[in-house]
Design an enzyme around this catalytic site. Structure first.
Site, PDB file in Angstrom:
ATOM      1  N   THR A 162       0.890  -0.979   0.034  1.00 30.47           N
ATOM      2  CA  THR A 162       0.066   0.260  -0.266  1.00 30.47           C
ATOM      3  C   THR A 162       0.629   1.337  -0.245  1.00 30.47           C
ATOM      4  O   THR A 162       0.795   2.266  -0.495  1.00 30.47           O
ATOM      5  CB  THR A 162      -0.668  -0.183   1.537  1.00 30.47           C
ATOM      6  OG1 THR A 162      -1.094  -1.614   1.552  1.00 30.47           O
ATOM      7  CG2 THR A 162      -1.883   0.537   1.486  1.00 30.47           C
TER       8      THR A 162
ATOM      9  N   VAL B  48       7.508   6.691  11.776  1.00 35.67           N
ATOM     10  CA  VAL B  48       5.936   7.025  13.438  1.00 35.67           C
ATOM     11  C   VAL B  48       5.030   8.236  12.631  1.00 35.67           C
ATOM     12  O   VAL B  48       5.602   9.524  12.295  1.00 35.67           O
ATOM     13  CB  VAL B  48       7.199   7.791  14.427  1.00 35.67           C
ATOM     14  CG1 VAL B  48       6.497   8.383  15.668  1.00 35.67           C
ATOM     15  CG2 VAL B  48       8.158   7.045  14.721  1.00 35.67           C
TER      16      VAL B  48
ATOM     17  N   ILE C 248       2.000  12.716  10.268  1.00 32.51           N
ATOM     18  CA  ILE C 248       2.681  13.662  11.238  1.00 32.51           C
ATOM     19  C   ILE C 248       3.688  14.463  10.400  1.00 32.51           C
ATOM     20  O   ILE C 248       4.591  13.078  11.447  1.00 32.51           O
ATOM     21  CB  ILE C 248       2.320  13.596  12.297  1.00 32.51           C
ATOM     22  CG1 ILE C 248       1.084  12.964  12.666  1.00 32.51           C
ATOM     23  CG2 ILE C 248       2.720  14.682  13.242  1.00 32.51           C
ATOM     24  CD1 ILE C 248       0.681  12.845  14.140  1.00 32.51           C
TER      25      ILE C 248
ATOM     26  N   GLY D 175     -10.813  -4.068   7.282  1.00 38.51           N
ATOM     27  CA  GLY D 175      -8.977  -3.728   7.145  1.00 38.51           C
ATOM     28  C   GLY D 175      -8.263  -2.053   7.746  1.00 38.51           C
ATOM     29  O   GLY D 175      -7.301  -1.454   7.370  1.00 38.51           O
TER      30      GLY D 175
ATOM     31  N   GLU E 214      -5.022  -5.807  11.100  1.00 41.14           N
ATOM     32  CA  GLU E 214      -5.199  -6.860  10.631  1.00 41.14           C
ATOM     33  C   GLU E 214      -5.154  -8.030  11.007  1.00 41.14           C
ATOM     34  O   GLU E 214      -5.758  -8.193  12.039  1.00 41.14           O
ATOM     35  CB  GLU E 214      -3.050  -6.909  10.908  1.00 41.14           C
ATOM     36  CG  GLU E 214      -2.552  -6.135  10.897  1.00 41.14           C
ATOM     37  CD  GLU E 214      -1.534  -4.969   9.378  1.00 41.14           C
ATOM     38  OE1 GLU E 214      -1.781  -6.635   8.484  1.00 41.14           O
ATOM     39  OE2 GLU E 214      -1.556  -4.661   8.669  1.00 41.14           O
TER      40      GLU E 214
ATOM     41  N   ASP F 198       4.432  -1.816  18.197  1.00 40.43           N
ATOM     42  CA  ASP F 198       4.012  -1.309  17.679  1.00 40.43           C
ATOM     43  C   ASP F 198       4.028   0.099  17.994  1.00 40.43           C
ATOM     44  O   ASP F 198       5.848   1.061  17.318  1.00 40.43           O
ATOM     45  CB  ASP F 198       2.930  -1.511  16.225  1.00 40.43           C
ATOM     46  CG  ASP F 198       2.908  -0.134  15.262  1.00 40.43           C
ATOM     47  OD1 ASP F 198       4.054  -0.199  13.707  1.00 40.43           O
ATOM     48  OD2 ASP F 198       2.285   0.781  15.273  1.00 40.43           O
TER      49      ASP F 198
ATOM     50  N   LYS G 117       7.681   2.292  17.853  1.00 41.22           N
ATOM     51  CA  LYS G 117       7.631   4.381  17.730  1.00 41.22           C
ATOM     52  C   LYS G 117       8.087   5.411  19.140  1.00 41.22           C
ATOM     53  O   LYS G 117       8.730   6.051  18.741  1.00 41.22           O
ATOM     54  CB  LYS G 117       6.601   4.799  17.090  1.00 41.22           C
ATOM     55  CG  LYS G 117       5.625   3.756  15.984  1.00 41.22           C
ATOM     56  CD  LYS G 117       4.407   4.150  15.134  1.00 41.22           C
ATOM     57  CE  LYS G 117       4.031   3.199  14.431  1.00 41.22           C
ATOM     58  NZ  LYS G 117       2.546   3.587  14.194  1.00 41.22           N
TER      59      LYS G 117
ATOM     60  N   GLY H 122      -2.303   4.549   6.974  1.00 33.75           N
ATOM     61  CA  GLY H 122      -2.474   4.713   5.616  1.00 33.75           C
ATOM     62  C   GLY H 122      -1.619   4.641   4.227  1.00 33.75           C
ATOM     63  O   GLY H 122      -0.735   5.490   4.061  1.00 33.75           O
TER      64      GLY H 122
END
Lengths: 429, 429
Positions: free
Chosen positions: A14, A134, A138, A189, A192, A203, A207, A304
């Site tokens: 993606t 991260v 942003i 979606g 996962e 995750d 970060k 995204g």
């Protein structure tokens, strides 16, 4: 200045497809801002035949990603393969050793190998950039490394995982249990098929470790991020929190206390007026407190294709402009190794949820334990669910040394009238 | 890399003293992050004898600021004098012509002379930086120029004046009228003795013009910022807005519509759920919508010695690192001159407040005008203040071409039963 910056992209999921699309769609604007064109020379992925919704025919297909590190016509390798080790880190090492710039969205790899790679980048005089690793779109890596660079960062916290924030927000607005919301999120979606990395906080911990290193100038220390996910959050916690004026959020927090680094990813209660209480759905936010600038808040999409591609290309623009400050703000060799501090040594308030049998004397037992541990009660709600033998007691404590609260929770858990291990969530101050 | 960056500071007001203090207090950290020490060589202000709470004895006192532009031992001139013209711009021209870097917090000067100065900087190969000119400590210039640089910015808006936001928040929480709150704000130092620049929106307009140029790649066009301040906001507006689910904020907005630039600083109604509704007190916030990144929100202190000094020193760190991208993101010569668009051509909702005599038929007259102008009503509150002949009618319109709403407001104002010119505030979507 019209010599293009030539890039190779490894990984066409993606985000990879998003980068291809962004570089095509905003081509002229990017050239102007970068001072020169940014041109894709080669692309690579596991499966050449797969449809990706973008036209790859103008670019050389490179079966072996590692060959990009050697290609004379590539200045920067963009790694969007993912994974802490394996292909990704091998490509990073080879690319930097060959003096190529390296841009990645791979939080796991940076959290585990960031210091080694930063050292390699400095040795080769090459740029290593990871804005996309991260908080998605942003630009918080640039904000901490540049915009807030004059400040000693006092503390840092944020909502760093959009999947968890989406799930918690859905639980809050729909009053649905965790398992149902997770299933819906997977179907949509937003989560996962194997949601472990997200919902167990790993995750977010990747970060947080990266942000802490950058903010405090300390060595990356992912192994000492105290990590707890959101699986154990129940409907009742969200409801009681709301009744008491709070929302439940998965928050990463990092602080340097007396030279010791405390890093935690925990579900916490956030007061309604706090900036993080307003962060809903899959958004991310990062809050940094600097000793001169005060509190800075950055909010936006944490994941995204579009937002992540935006961050990747921002790094490429930096490189095209010749901006190559050290990856963690200061030379890798100056990153301080510090001891790990214990969050339980600090003072704070907590929310406790205790499921008890509906029988006399239980509340007296619980409150006696709190008294004996030196924990005083700010609010308490006792409310049974209709037709149930189980009663939930929700308690908000006053400020206490957290180790005392932990002790009280342990003792409560040993009571025979307490039906399941009591739940403690700290309150973000 | 250990050659220091040598600076001269012109202007030693609150911000100047803050920069001196910040460079001293965070000296080691700044050296590490900048890659070399940042050293003050000379300082200048009008009055040498004045106490400023910082030790200036280590630095050369320069009676004539302009001499800094010629000094061989100064690499960067930091201008904190203020004012669109006069000393400040003369110093900027001389410093850049001499090839020195130039860092300023002067929004008026950048809004009026930014393009000329950016051209001079490029010609001399010198850096021109102005992070501190917009939104105080929030690194929004770097965020738009770097972190979001891959995006076409679709729209941009923000709370850019802390004084106005403080006054509006105080009116909201205390229910006090504008004049009283202004007087208190002046006593507390939140508003200047002459508050014109702040409360009439001029300061916010300076900042908006700068942001628009950077975000859209258009030529600076301060003269076409449609500017309206907050003097005409009454207690009743704040109350009615709250009753209808809104807060009143002074917002700067910039959009490119069909290649025409619309720039406005206006008091508007912000829905409670909107990010800007949550910005209270003297905080600032900037929201940018990018075509790939989506919505980014940046929030922090918009003024004050510490935050502004933080932004000034961030610019110095950039220069010390050799980061010298063009001042407005792209070469000054490529900044497009575009036509000015008319906000009234767009579609939107508005709040109207009409003070009418308490007599029969008034509401029929008003609603007939709205119907005739094609404006339909979403909500209406009619409520008189006790013992008063004056009745306030507050109306929220549905989406309409704003020129039609403007027409209705004009016609309402002509009615003999309408006691004062009707007030229109648009609703931020």
């Amino acid at each position: 200045m019209t010599i293009p910056l030539r890039i190779g992209i490894a990984g066409l999921g993606t985000v990879g497809a998003g980068v291809v699309q962004l570089l095509a769609e905003n081509r002229d604007l990017i050239s102007r801002r970068a001072g020169r064109p940014i041109e894709i020379v080669a692309v690579n992925a596991r499966d050449r035949a797969k449809g990706r919704g973008v036209d790859l025919s103008p670019y050389r297909w490179q079966d072996d990603a590692a060959a990009m590190a050697q290609a004379d016509d590539i200045d920067v390798v963009v790694e969007l393969i993912g994974g802490a080790d394996g292909l990704a880190v091998a490509l990073a090492r080879k690319s930097l050793a060959a003096g190529k710039g390296f841009v990645t969205a791979n939080k796991a790899m940076v959290a585990h190998h960031g210091a080694e790679l930063a050292t390699a980048a400095e040795k080769a005089g090459a740029a290593l950039k990871y804005e996309a690793a991260v908080a998605g779109g942003i630009p918080v890596i640039k904000a901490l490394g540049g915009g807030a660079a004059a400040n000693e960062i006092v503390s840092l916290f944020g909502i760093l995982n959009g999947t968890c924030n989406y799930i918690l927000t859905e639980m809050e607005t729909k009053g649905a249990p965790f398992a149902d919301v997770l299933k819906d999120a997977q179907a949509l979606g937003y989560a996962e098929a194997d949601p472990t990395f997200d919902i167990d906080g790993i995750d977010a911990a990747h970060k947080l470790a990266i942000l802490a290193s950058l903010a405090f100038g300390t060595a990356l220390d992912f192994d000492h991020v105290e990590t707890r996910g959101i699986r154990e959050i129940e409907k009742v916690d969200i409801e009681r929190a709301a009744a008491l004026g709070y929302r439940v959020r998965l928050v990463g927090e990092a602080r340097l206390i007396d030279g010791r680094l405390v890093q935690r990813v925990h579900p916490v209660l956030v007061p309604l007026a706090h900036p993080l209480a307003k962060v809903t759905g899959s958004l991310n936010a990062v809050v940094a407190d600097g000793n001169f600038v005060g509190r800075l808040t950055f909010e936006g999409a944490g994941a995204g294709a579009g937002p992540t591609a935006s961050a990747v290309v921002a790094d490429l623009i930096d490189i095209a402009r010749g901006e190559t400050a050290p990856a963690f703000g200061i030379p890798a060799a100056s990153l301080k190794r510090v001891e790990t501090g214990d969050h339980e040594d600090s003072i704070g308030r907590s929310y406790l949820r205790v499921a008890v049998a509906d029988e006399p004397g239980v509340l007296a037992d619980l409150t006696a334990i709190l008294r004996d541990c030196g924990v005083s009660i700010a609010s308490l709600i006792q409310r049974g669910e209709a037709g149930d033998d189980e009663v939930f007691i929700a308690i908000i404590t006053h400020e206490t040394k957290l180790s005392q609260t932990a002790d009280a929770v342990r003792r409560m858990g040993a009571l025979s009238s307490v039906l399941t291990p009591p739940m403690r969530l700290d309150i973000l101050s």
